[in-house]
Scaffold this motif. Sequence first.
Motif, PDB file in Angstrom:
ATOM      1  N   TYR A  48       0.825  -1.216   0.000  1.00 23.51           N
ATOM      2  CA  TYR A  48       0.000   0.000   0.000  1.00 23.51           C
ATOM      3  C   TYR A  48       0.853   1.257   0.000  1.00 23.51           C
ATOM      4  O   TYR A  48       0.490   2.260  -0.609  1.00 23.51           O
ATOM      5  CB  TYR A  48      -0.954   0.002   1.203  1.00 23.51           C
ATOM      6  CG  TYR A  48      -0.315   0.436   2.498  1.00 23.51           C
ATOM      7  CD1 TYR A  48      -0.383   1.761   2.929  1.00 23.51           C
ATOM      8  CD2 TYR A  48       0.379  -0.478   3.292  1.00 23.51           C
ATOM      9  CE1 TYR A  48       0.217   2.153   4.120  1.00 23.51           C
ATOM     10  CE2 TYR A  48       0.973  -0.093   4.471  1.00 23.51           C
ATOM     11  CZ  TYR A  48       0.893   1.221   4.886  1.00 23.51           C
ATOM     12  OH  TYR A  48       1.503   1.615   6.056  1.00 23.51           O
ATOM     13  N   MET A  49       2.010   1.206   0.675  1.00 21.84           N
ATOM     14  CA  MET A  49       2.892   2.372   0.717  1.00 21.84           C
ATOM     15  C   MET A  49       3.611   2.554  -0.613  1.00 21.84           C
ATOM     16  O   MET A  49       3.809   3.686  -1.079  1.00 21.84           O
ATOM     17  CB  MET A  49       3.896   2.227   1.859  1.00 21.84           C
ATOM     18  CG  MET A  49       4.751   3.472   2.097  1.00 21.84           C
ATOM     19  SD  MET A  49       3.807   4.956   2.539  1.00 21.84           S
ATOM     20  CE  MET A  49       3.228   4.530   4.192  1.00 21.84           C
ATOM     21  N   ALA A  50       3.992   1.449  -1.247  1.00 21.14           N
ATOM     22  CA  ALA A  50       4.616   1.539  -2.567  1.00 21.14           C
ATOM     23  C   ALA A  50       3.642   2.119  -3.582  1.00 21.14           C
ATOM     24  O   ALA A  50       4.015   2.938  -4.428  1.00 21.14           O
ATOM     25  CB  ALA A  50       5.091   0.153  -3.012  1.00 21.14           C
ATOM     26  N   GLU A  51       2.362   1.730  -3.465  1.00 18.33           N
ATOM     27  CA  GLU A  51       1.340   2.270  -4.366  1.00 18.33           C
ATOM     28  C   GLU A  51       1.123   3.761  -4.096  1.00 18.33           C
ATOM     29  O   GLU A  51       0.961   4.556  -5.024  1.00 18.33           O
ATOM     30  CB  GLU A  51       0.029   1.510  -4.182  1.00 18.33           C
ATOM     31  CG  GLU A  51      -1.082   1.959  -5.123  1.00 18.33           C
ATOM     32  CD  GLU A  51      -2.358   1.157  -4.943  1.00 18.33           C
ATOM     33  OE1 GLU A  51      -3.441   1.743  -5.080  1.00 18.33           O
ATOM     34  OE2 GLU A  51      -2.264  -0.051  -4.655  1.00 18.33           O
ATOM     35  N   ARG A  52       1.132   4.128  -2.826  1.00 20.59           N
ATOM     36  CA  ARG A  52       0.977   5.541  -2.477  1.00 20.59           C
ATOM     37  C   ARG A  52       2.113   6.366  -3.080  1.00 20.59           C
ATOM     38  O   ARG A  52       1.901   7.475  -3.578  1.00 20.59           O
ATOM     39  CB  ARG A  52       0.972   5.706  -0.954  1.00 20.59           C
ATOM     40  CG  ARG A  52       0.836   7.148  -0.500  1.00 20.59           C
ATOM     41  CD  ARG A  52       1.095   7.320   0.993  1.00 20.59           C
ATOM     42  NE  ARG A  52       0.118   6.628   1.826  1.00 20.59           N
ATOM     43  CZ  ARG A  52       0.059   6.798   3.149  1.00 20.59           C
ATOM     44  NH1 ARG A  52       0.919   7.598   3.771  1.00 20.59           N
ATOM     45  NH2 ARG A  52      -0.848   6.155   3.852  1.00 20.59           N
ATOM     46  N   ARG A  53       3.316   5.818  -3.057  1.00 21.18           N
ATOM     47  CA  ARG A  53       4.466   6.527  -3.618  1.00 21.18           C
ATOM     48  C   ARG A  53       4.308   6.721  -5.122  1.00 21.18           C
ATOM     49  O   ARG A  53       4.698   7.745  -5.687  1.00 21.18           O
ATOM     50  CB  ARG A  53       5.743   5.748  -3.308  1.00 21.18           C
ATOM     51  CG  ARG A  53       7.025   6.484  -3.650  1.00 21.18           C
ATOM     52  CD  ARG A  53       8.243   5.631  -3.332  1.00 21.18           C
ATOM     53  NE  ARG A  53       8.393   5.390  -1.909  1.00 21.18           N
ATOM     54  CZ  ARG A  53       8.988   6.229  -1.067  1.00 21.18           C
ATOM     55  NH1 ARG A  53       9.475   7.378  -1.515  1.00 21.18           N
ATOM     56  NH2 ARG A  53       9.117   5.940   0.211  1.00 21.18           N
ATOM     57  N   GLN A  54       3.743   5.721  -5.780  1.00 17.98           N
ATOM     58  CA  GLN A  54       3.582   5.789  -7.229  1.00 17.98           C
ATOM     59  C   GLN A  54       2.445   6.717  -7.656  1.00 17.98           C
ATOM     60  O   GLN A  54       2.569   7.455  -8.634  1.00 17.98           O
ATOM     61  CB  GLN A  54       3.335   4.378  -7.792  1.00 17.98           C
ATOM     62  CG  GLN A  54       4.540   3.466  -7.682  1.00 17.98           C
ATOM     63  CD  GLN A  54       4.222   2.041  -8.120  1.00 17.98           C
ATOM     64  OE1 GLN A  54       3.065   1.680  -8.337  1.00 17.98           O
ATOM     65  NE2 GLN A  54       5.248   1.218  -8.235  1.00 17.98           N
ATOM     66  N   THR A  55       1.342   6.676  -6.912  1.00 17.56           N
ATOM     67  CA  THR A  55       0.153   7.428  -7.320  1.00 17.56           C
ATOM     68  C   THR A  55       0.019   8.780  -6.640  1.00 17.56           C
ATOM     69  O   THR A  55      -0.705   9.657  -7.123  1.00 17.56           O
ATOM     70  CB  THR A  55      -1.126   6.621  -7.030  1.00 17.56           C
ATOM     71  OG1 THR A  55      -1.250   6.448  -5.609  1.00 17.56           O
ATOM     72  CG2 THR A  55      -1.062   5.252  -7.698  1.00 17.56           C
TER      73      THR A  55
END
Length: 207
Positions: A48-55
């Motif tokens: 979820y944190m990796a996705e937050r970083r991307q989006t």
Amino acid sequence: MLSNGPSHGPTLILAHGAGAGMDSDFMAVLADGLGQAGIRVVRFEFPYMAERRQTGKKRPPDRAPKLLSCFTEVLESVRQDTDAEPIFIGGKSMGGRMATLLATEQNVAGVCVYGYPFHPPGNPEKLRTDHLADVTSPVLICQGERDTFGHRDEVDGYQLPAQVQLHWLPDGDHSLKPRKASGLTLDDNLSDAIRQTVAFIHRHSAS
């Protein structure tokens, strides 16, 4: 993943908390201090944190099974590096709790937690401690005395398993930060936590 410290020897896989990623100031200071003391620190991010970083869009943490699956994959990856021995796991708050849960399933040298979320703030009856009895590895918890997820007056009354070692950071909050009036600084408490972690890792690396 991010790695600090030497390329061999005792290794700590460090998971971030719910609200900030692996490169937060807290995680960076901890990893740098431990690295300078000769402990290899491997940091990673939950999905979820990796996705937050991307989006760029905030989203809540994944459920525990997904977090633990990710943590397990990182552990297995580090285990393939034969120079990374012994292996400890740990983390900040939520990441530390996941580390203790993972240690009920995986054999690790020890667990290091910074600000354990003993209960949700304002809900001291909802304890998150039952599984600690199933952790066979030694556990170090560095906890701020004023932590709203479990302050000293509360936690001192818990019947924690013998393998759990508590180290209290004077006047610290959930991020270990003391009030200015205490005469202490966050750097003081982080340095204390780093010293305790280094001693814990060395002690349990030799056993």
